[in-house]
Design an enzyme around this catalytic site. Sequence first.
Site, PDB file in Angstrom:
ATOM      1  N   ASN A 249      28.701  49.851  29.385  1.00 18.46           N
ATOM      2  CA  ASN A 249      28.258  49.266  30.645  1.00 18.46           C
ATOM      3  C   ASN A 249      26.853  49.778  30.890  1.00 18.46           C
ATOM      4  O   ASN A 249      26.635  50.987  30.971  1.00 18.46           O
ATOM      5  CB  ASN A 249      29.196  49.708  31.785  1.00 18.46           C
ATOM      6  CG  ASN A 249      28.636  49.348  33.145  1.00 18.46           C
ATOM      7  OD1 ASN A 249      27.884  48.382  33.275  1.00 18.46           O
ATOM      8  ND2 ASN A 249      28.994  50.125  34.159  1.00 18.46           N
TER       9      ASN A 249
ATOM     10  N   GLU B 116      26.913  32.484  48.281  1.00 22.00           N
ATOM     11  CA  GLU B 116      27.417  33.186  47.091  1.00 22.00           C
ATOM     12  C   GLU B 116      28.833  32.766  46.717  1.00 22.00           C
ATOM     13  O   GLU B 116      29.182  32.771  45.546  1.00 22.00           O
ATOM     14  CB  GLU B 116      27.277  34.709  47.205  1.00 22.00           C
ATOM     15  CG  GLU B 116      28.184  35.395  48.180  1.00 22.00           C
ATOM     16  CD  GLU B 116      28.003  36.913  48.202  1.00 22.00           C
ATOM     17  OE1 GLU B 116      27.688  37.506  47.171  1.00 22.00           O
ATOM     18  OE2 GLU B 116      28.195  37.501  49.285  1.00 22.00           O
TER      19      GLU B 116
ATOM     20  N   ARG C 101      33.873  43.663  38.286  1.00 19.70           N
ATOM     21  CA  ARG C 101      32.566  44.137  37.819  1.00 19.70           C
ATOM     22  C   ARG C 101      31.908  43.157  36.855  1.00 19.70           C
ATOM     23  O   ARG C 101      30.743  43.308  36.492  1.00 19.70           O
ATOM     24  CB  ARG C 101      32.725  45.479  37.102  1.00 19.70           C
ATOM     25  CG  ARG C 101      33.384  46.537  37.942  1.00 19.70           C
ATOM     26  CD  ARG C 101      33.509  47.812  37.155  1.00 19.70           C
ATOM     27  NE  ARG C 101      32.203  48.375  36.884  1.00 19.70           N
ATOM     28  CZ  ARG C 101      31.549  49.165  37.709  1.00 19.70           C
ATOM     29  NH1 ARG C 101      32.084  49.506  38.851  1.00 19.70           N
ATOM     30  NH2 ARG C 101      30.359  49.641  37.392  1.00 19.70           N
TER      31      ARG C 101
ATOM     32  N   LYS D 160      30.376  42.685  41.227  1.00 22.75           N
ATOM     33  CA  LYS D 160      30.451  43.504  42.430  1.00 22.75           C
ATOM     34  C   LYS D 160      29.421  44.626  42.427  1.00 22.75           C
ATOM     35  O   LYS D 160      28.792  44.911  43.422  1.00 22.75           O
ATOM     36  CB  LYS D 160      31.858  44.094  42.526  1.00 22.75           C
ATOM     37  CG  LYS D 160      32.100  44.945  43.758  1.00 22.75           C
ATOM     38  CD  LYS D 160      32.253  44.076  44.969  1.00 22.75           C
ATOM     39  CE  LYS D 160      32.476  44.868  46.230  1.00 22.75           C
ATOM     40  NZ  LYS D 160      32.139  44.064  47.413  1.00 22.75           N
TER      41      LYS D 160
ATOM     42  N   GLU E  27      22.880  37.309  56.765  1.00 17.86           N
ATOM     43  CA  GLU E  27      24.129  37.663  56.086  1.00 17.86           C
ATOM     44  C   GLU E  27      25.067  36.454  55.996  1.00 17.86           C
ATOM     45  O   GLU E  27      25.700  36.219  54.967  1.00 17.86           O
ATOM     46  CB  GLU E  27      24.793  38.839  56.826  1.00 17.86           C
ATOM     47  CG  GLU E  27      26.157  39.247  56.303  1.00 17.86           C
ATOM     48  CD  GLU E  27      26.167  39.696  54.843  1.00 17.86           C
ATOM     49  OE1 GLU E  27      25.094  39.845  54.241  1.00 17.86           O
ATOM     50  OE2 GLU E  27      27.268  39.879  54.303  1.00 17.86           O
TER      51      GLU E  27
HETATM   52  O1  M6R Z   1      27.035  48.018  46.187  1.00 19.48           O
HETATM   53  P1  M6R Z   1      25.849  47.618  47.003  1.00 19.48           P
HETATM   54  O2  M6R Z   1      26.139  47.626  48.468  1.00 19.48           O
HETATM   55  O3  M6R Z   1      24.622  48.429  46.688  1.00 19.48           O
HETATM   56  O4  M6R Z   1      25.559  46.123  46.604  1.00 19.48           O
HETATM   57  C1  M6R Z   1      24.451  45.445  47.117  1.00 19.48           C
HETATM   58  C2  M6R Z   1      24.534  43.973  46.837  1.00 19.48           C
HETATM   59  O5  M6R Z   1      24.649  43.732  45.475  1.00 19.48           O
HETATM   60  C3  M6R Z   1      25.723  43.313  47.556  1.00 19.48           C
HETATM   61  O6  M6R Z   1      25.674  43.513  48.931  1.00 19.48           O
HETATM   62  C4  M6R Z   1      25.744  41.788  47.268  1.00 19.48           C
HETATM   63  O7  M6R Z   1      24.661  41.176  47.880  1.00 19.48           O
HETATM   64  C5  M6R Z   1      27.063  41.186  47.704  1.00 19.48           C
HETATM   65  N1  M6R Z   1      27.514  40.255  46.717  1.00 19.48           N
HETATM   66  C6  M6R Z   1      26.996  40.443  48.979  1.00 19.48           C
HETATM   67  O8  M6R Z   1      28.223  39.910  49.342  1.00 19.48           O
END
Ligand code: M6R
Length: 608
Positions: free
Chosen positions: A101, A488, A27, A603, A481
């Site tokens: 948080n 990333e 996190r 995350k 994607e």
């Molecule tokens: O938890 P979420 O699916 O809402 O998160 C959305 C994005 O933050 C997430 O998909 C992010 O783009 C990832 N790091 C991609 O791998």
Amino acid sequence: MCGIVGYIGNKQAAPILLGGLEKLEYRGYDSAGIAILDGEKITMEKTKGRLKVLSDKIHGGEDLKGTIGIGHTRWATHGAPSDINSHPHLSRNGRIALVHNGIIENYLQIKALLESEGYTFVSDTDTEVVSHLIDYYYNGNMIDAIIKAIHRIEGSYAFGIISVDHPGELFAVRKSSPLIVGLGNGENYIASDIPAILSHTRDVYFLEDNEIVWIKGADVKVLDVYKHEVKKEVFHVDWDVSAAEKGGYEHFMIKEIMEQPKAIEDTVCPRIQGGNIVLDDIKLTKEQINSLKKIYIIGCGSAYHVGVVGKYVIEKLTRIPVEVELASEFRYRDPIVGKGDLVIIISQSGETADSLAALREAKVRGARVLSVVNVVGSSISRESDDVLYTWAGPEISVATTKAYSTQLQAMYLIALHIGINNGKISEEEKEHYLAEIQTIPSKVGKIIEDVAPLQNYASKKYGSKDIFFLGRGLDYCVALEGSLKLKEISYIHSEAYAAGELKHGPISLIEDGTLVIALATQDSLFEKLLSNIKEVKARGATVFAIAQEGNTEIEKEADFVVYIPKIDNLFAPSLTVVPLQLFSYYVAVNKGCDVDKPRNLAKSVTVE
Ligand code: M6R
């Protein structure tokens, strides 16, 4: 995006807190700290850097004695990562310690007020104002002080709090940031997420906004802001602790890639019964389906990319217009959405701040909200009218893989459910689609069986400066994607283009040796894509292509080809994405990147 954890019981708290924080490091991981309450004193250690730095500094927790404590792993929002900005933060007299948080939006106002009352600040954080504010309101009753403080602050928060004036107690409260209570035998926990406490207990309370946790010894009370006790239901976590462990893999990411066949099967198969789609959790009636005017799909990052696939699939199978939007845009653009519209929110964590805000915006305007969520009991799942859970299990790596793949399946299930109910899918088509979707797990299994060619290719290409992804139709959606995944975790600049757009600008970026990843799985667009490959090759590009088995013509143009098993084109994204995940992973490994914890990311993005 930070992780918080708290313990109260009769064991030494510090090692338990460090263990919990280790599970929450996904996190945020730029600094960490813990504070322990030992009788009438608080001892604290906090430091910039990974949790390991903190753990080494306090010898795995041995240096801090006491059986009550709070811990924090940080993703900096206000104030750079530094020892002083790390949590916990103390009140001015050191009697209260607090971890947070979220974001306190009006912290400057509160700071000014407290400064005028003689408080001084040592950090640049928004959080420090809250430890002082609770102290400011404290009049012998901690619950009263917390309630007054949360009435004064604006923003999002999950707080864990200890005080020397309450030597056997632990306090917590949340609003718009996740927090659970773990219920043990004579010992209890608070945490941002289940994995942090799973090795100690499987029984948890999910907290609602503004519920206050008051743990005194072994007694756990949850109160509302009027100090009435709230009766909470115990949720029993039934997934295995090993699901959140690396299980012999070098990184969570590769483990999670390998788990995809099972995750997809768990998400799809129980929902196909007797030749029909059965979505028990979705209460949308046939009449409601038939009067749907429009569907919005909303998410962030990879979840948004799933939505882009969803648009193609849902429009094709239901003939209902679909708009796909980034949550961060939707929430502020005064969207034309209301009664008769269905809003699908996609989120792995179920806590993404922008997605949650978009959900609320849609509900206020009268739309029905269906969420596709992985984390059971998360805020988005609780606030939606209907939830379709993706049964991917815990996803720890910051870069999503199995959650993306299961979210794709949710798009198919929703499209099929609506299309069957509104009569746009014939019996024959239904049979075909249901048969095809059930082949996905084994076909993904086949792709991950032999990773060596991709591993080898990645070892040659990891030095690339720029990588471009091209595709048409559904391949374009997957290109988005693939490009995000690569950038990333490997920090290589990368972009995805609809191949038809090449001539409208991007082709000027192609030069000798530029790597272009061309996705060519869509039969009706195959020839067009071949032409695009020729165009970039003519400008010096090196091409890595992905095509369906049998389409060997591509070998004449591409330098390296990966084939996916044959499948109905509509379902190809579920297969195409897998070699892209593997390629990104091996590129990042070759570059020596911290694959599971890429720089600057977290995350669960619980702040705007
Ligand atoms: O938890 P979420 O699916 O809402 O998160 C959305 C994005 O933050 C997430 O998909 C992010 O783009 C990832 N790091 C991609 O791998």
